[in-house]
Design a protein around this motif. Structure first.
Motif, PDB file in Angstrom:
ATOM      1  N   ARG A 290       0.829  -1.218   0.000  1.00 22.77           N
ATOM      2  CA  ARG A 290       0.000   0.000   0.000  1.00 22.77           C
ATOM      3  C   ARG A 290       0.864   1.269   0.000  1.00 22.77           C
ATOM      4  O   ARG A 290       0.459   2.308   0.527  1.00 22.77           O
ATOM      5  N   PHE A 291       2.037   1.167  -0.644  1.00 24.54           N
ATOM      6  CA  PHE A 291       2.927   2.318  -0.760  1.00 24.54           C
ATOM      7  C   PHE A 291       2.271   3.513  -1.467  1.00 24.54           C
ATOM      8  O   PHE A 291       2.490   4.665  -1.061  1.00 24.54           O
ATOM      9  N   ARG A 294       0.431   5.745   0.996  1.00 19.27           N
ATOM     10  CA  ARG A 294       1.313   6.554   1.857  1.00 19.27           C
ATOM     11  C   ARG A 294       1.905   7.735   1.092  1.00 19.27           C
ATOM     12  O   ARG A 294       1.997   8.849   1.613  1.00 19.27           O
ATOM     13  N   ILE A 297      -0.803  10.438   0.469  1.00 23.32           N
ATOM     14  CA  ILE A 297      -1.087  11.201   1.700  1.00 23.32           C
ATOM     15  C   ILE A 297       0.014  12.232   1.945  1.00 23.32           C
ATOM     16  O   ILE A 297      -0.259  13.380   2.320  1.00 23.32           O
ATOM     17  N   SER A 298       1.269  11.838   1.709  1.00 24.44           N
ATOM     18  CA  SER A 298       2.369  12.789   1.914  1.00 24.44           C
ATOM     19  C   SER A 298       2.297  13.937   0.915  1.00 24.44           C
ATOM     20  O   SER A 298       2.646  15.078   1.233  1.00 24.44           O
ATOM     21  N   GLU A 327      -8.354   3.347   6.720  1.00 28.26           N
ATOM     22  CA  GLU A 327      -6.900   3.511   6.732  1.00 28.26           C
ATOM     23  C   GLU A 327      -6.517   4.977   6.564  1.00 28.26           C
ATOM     24  O   GLU A 327      -5.590   5.466   7.220  1.00 28.26           O
ATOM     25  N   LYS A 331      -4.494   7.160   9.329  1.00 30.32           N
ATOM     26  CA  LYS A 331      -3.176   7.732   9.007  1.00 30.32           C
ATOM     27  C   LYS A 331      -3.167   9.249   9.183  1.00 30.32           C
ATOM     28  O   LYS A 331      -2.290   9.940   8.644  1.00 30.32           O
TER      29      LYS A 331
END
Length: 574
Positions: A290-291, A294, A297-298, A327, A331
């Motif tokens: 699930r990279f 992430r 989101i960044s 998720e 996060k």
């Protein structure tokens, strides 16, 4: 030639001894290999350049054409660029075996592409085939650049380029070793890929694999154009399947980390298009545990507005499943989204409020979403974008979704109610989002706290807007919600004073409601009449307008309906 030294003589002696030891079969294979290499055209071309043993001979007609053409160039391109004579000259020069003549044709096209502001006739595309196929690097560079210029300026029909057979040489140039040629051919492909038929043609011509390879180029121009071409290709669902099969997802995901914001934007937008199709979600989220999630989101915190807004769009397209939403909430994505709600970029605001709307639809997320920061940001967003139907519609839906009994007081105390009222005043009646705004306000007005908050902000323009919305007949649901808001605020003295300026308009929409086929409209009209009749001015106006007769007709219809229902029920029981 000088004599060899002792060391070199020894090396040759050792080499001969080594060759003699090898089997005759290996020697034979080596000879065959060397013979094939010697016969290859690439070796001949190199030899012609380095040793100057061969020069293409000018045919008589080529020599005459070249002289005339050069004279015209020296005079500053005076001949009509699109005439019959220049075209014939360009054909002769372009299809010549002489690189110098091809360079003249390519230079002429480059000049035209930089100065011409009229469409290029289809027959002028014919010489491009020979120029793009030329073995001369300068010809490739100039001809591909001129084609890019023509395409970007809209001087060439994009479908015509493919129909004339130029797609194949363009895609072949993607595999050039020269960065300039790569850059230009990627730009051509990117521009051609804006149409559906061209996207299909590029996919059929195996153009995706070299584009994916160039997406990892170290040259930033090449990389940008390659990823831009992939972005345009993702607009086709069928080509999306081909891209995923060719390994585009890992390539695009890694490009999210690129230091080039343009590459980040293109790759993020391409992933957004692919994520719009739910069948690709599993493959996307499987990359690096699930990279992509992430990284996206960044990117919400990117200082480049279009990157952060596109990351928002991609997350919204991915957040169709409850586990993905959970998720995102876990996060700590909410503070980043709240920051985007008050961004100076309208696109970022739209993308953030749309993602919030998706998250607010599922009950499990609502407790986490109802926070002072979000409600404050939504109120500020509505006040800052009162005429934006996209923002207004999504914001209204979010507030309505969060309007549970335990959250209602926090909503009422926030700037959301004022923002919704101001939005209702500004949005065009034809916009669907106006329905969501009035529906949300009507829901809030059902509670006394919500009604009191609305009455506090009511003024003449807002009252006039509500009455007009209730009276219009084109959008019945908006009409009903507006009338419902009015009905809940009638008992307050301030609202009654404001409504007295619109007695005629109120009577008109009440008459319309009383004759409406839906019972809920009739019931709302009767309830409103009962409350308004407590005021002497309204009561007198109703008597003069013979509203009582209309009420009597409704009563008779109701009694007839009741009698029919009783008969039907008795018949069913028997």
């Amino acid at each position: 030639m000088g004599q060899l030294c002792g060391r070199c003589m020894q090396l040759l002696h050792d080499f001969v001894a080594f060759i003699q030891k090898m089997s005759s079969e290996l020697v034979h294979s080596m000879k065959e290999c060397l013979a094939l290499i010697r016969e290859c055209s690439c070796l001949k071309q190199n030899a012609s350049k380095t040793r100057q043993l061969y020069k293409p001979m000018l045919q008589p007609h080529e020599r005459v054409t070249a002289q005339e053409f050069l004279q015209q160039i020296e005079r500053g391109f005076e001949m009509p660029p699109l005439g019959k004579d220049p075209l014939e000259a360009l054909r002769i020069l372009a299809f010549s075996e002489n690189p110098g003549l091809q360079q003249s044709a390519a230079l002429y096209y480059l000049h035209m592409s930089q100065h011409m502001n009229v469409p290029l006739p289809a027959e002028h595309l014919e010489p491009f085939y020979a120029l793009l196929r030329s073995a001369d690097l300068e010809v490739q560079q100039m001809s591909s650049l001129s084609l890019v210029n023509f395409l970007l300026e809209g001087n060439i029909d994009k479908e015509m380029v493919v129909q004339m057979g130029l797609l194949e040489p363009i895609l072949d140039l993607l595999e050039s070793v020269d960065p300039t040629v790569q850059c230009n051919s990627c730009a051509c492909t990117m521009t051609l890929a804006v149409s559906e038929s061209n996207r299909e043609a590029i996919g059929a011509a195996q153009g995706i694999t070299p584009l994916l390879s160039l997406a990892n180029s170290y040259d930033p121009r090449v990389q940008q154009n390659a990823v831009g071409a992939i972005l345009n290709l993702t607009q086709s669902e069928r080509i999306q399947l081909v891209l995923c099969r060719e390994g585009a997802l890992p390539v695009l995901t890694l490009l999210l980390e690129s230091p080039d914001s343009e590459v980040q934007y293109y790759s993020c937008a391409a992933l957004s298009n692919i994520a719009a199709n739910a069948q690709h979600h599993e493959a996307m989220l499987r990359i690096g545990d699930r990279f992509p999630l992430r990284m996206l989101i960044s990117l919400l915190s990117s200082s480049v507005d279009k990157v952060s807004s596109q990351a928002c769009v991609c997350l919204r397209n991915l957040a169709t499943r409850a586990d993905t939403q959970a998720e995102l909430v876990a996060k700590d994505v909410l503070p980043r989204l709240c920051s985007l709600l008050v961004s100076s970029s309208e696109d970022a605001c739209r993308a953030a409020v749309a993602l919030f709307w998706v998250l607010s639809q599922h009950p499990h997320n609502q407790d986490a979403l109802v926070c002072t920061e979000l409600l404050q940001s939504l109120g500020m967003l509505l006040s800052a974008h009162t005429t934006d139907p996209v923002i207004a519609g999504h914001a209204a839906c979010i507030i309505k979704n969060l309007n549970l009994s335990k959250n209602r007081q926090r909503i009422i105390e926030s700037p959301c109610v004022e923002g919704l009222l101001q939005t209702m005043l500004s949005i065009d009646i034809e916009e669907n989002s106006l329905h969501y705004v009035t529906s949300c306000l009507a829901e809030l007005a059902k509670q006394e706290g919500g009604t009191l908050c609305m009455v506090k902000w009511m003024n003449e323009p807002l009252t006039k807007r509500l009455v007009r919305l209730a009276g219009q007949r084109e959008h019945t649901e908006t009409s009903f919600q507006a009338a419902s808001i009015i009905q809940h605020m009638i008992d307050h003295e301030k609202m009654m004073l404001l409504l007295k300026c619109h007695i005629i308009e109120i009577q008109a929409y009440l008459r319309n409601f009383l004759t409406h086929q839906e019972v809920r409209f009739q019931q709302l009209a009767i309830s409103t009449l009962c409350r308004l009749q407590a005021d002497p001015e309204f009561s007198l106006a109703f008597r003069k307008s013979q509203m009582a007769k209309l009420l009597e007709q409704v009563r008779q219809q109701t009694e007839e309906t009741q009698e029919l229902l009783r008969a039907a029920i008795c018949h069913a029981d028997s």
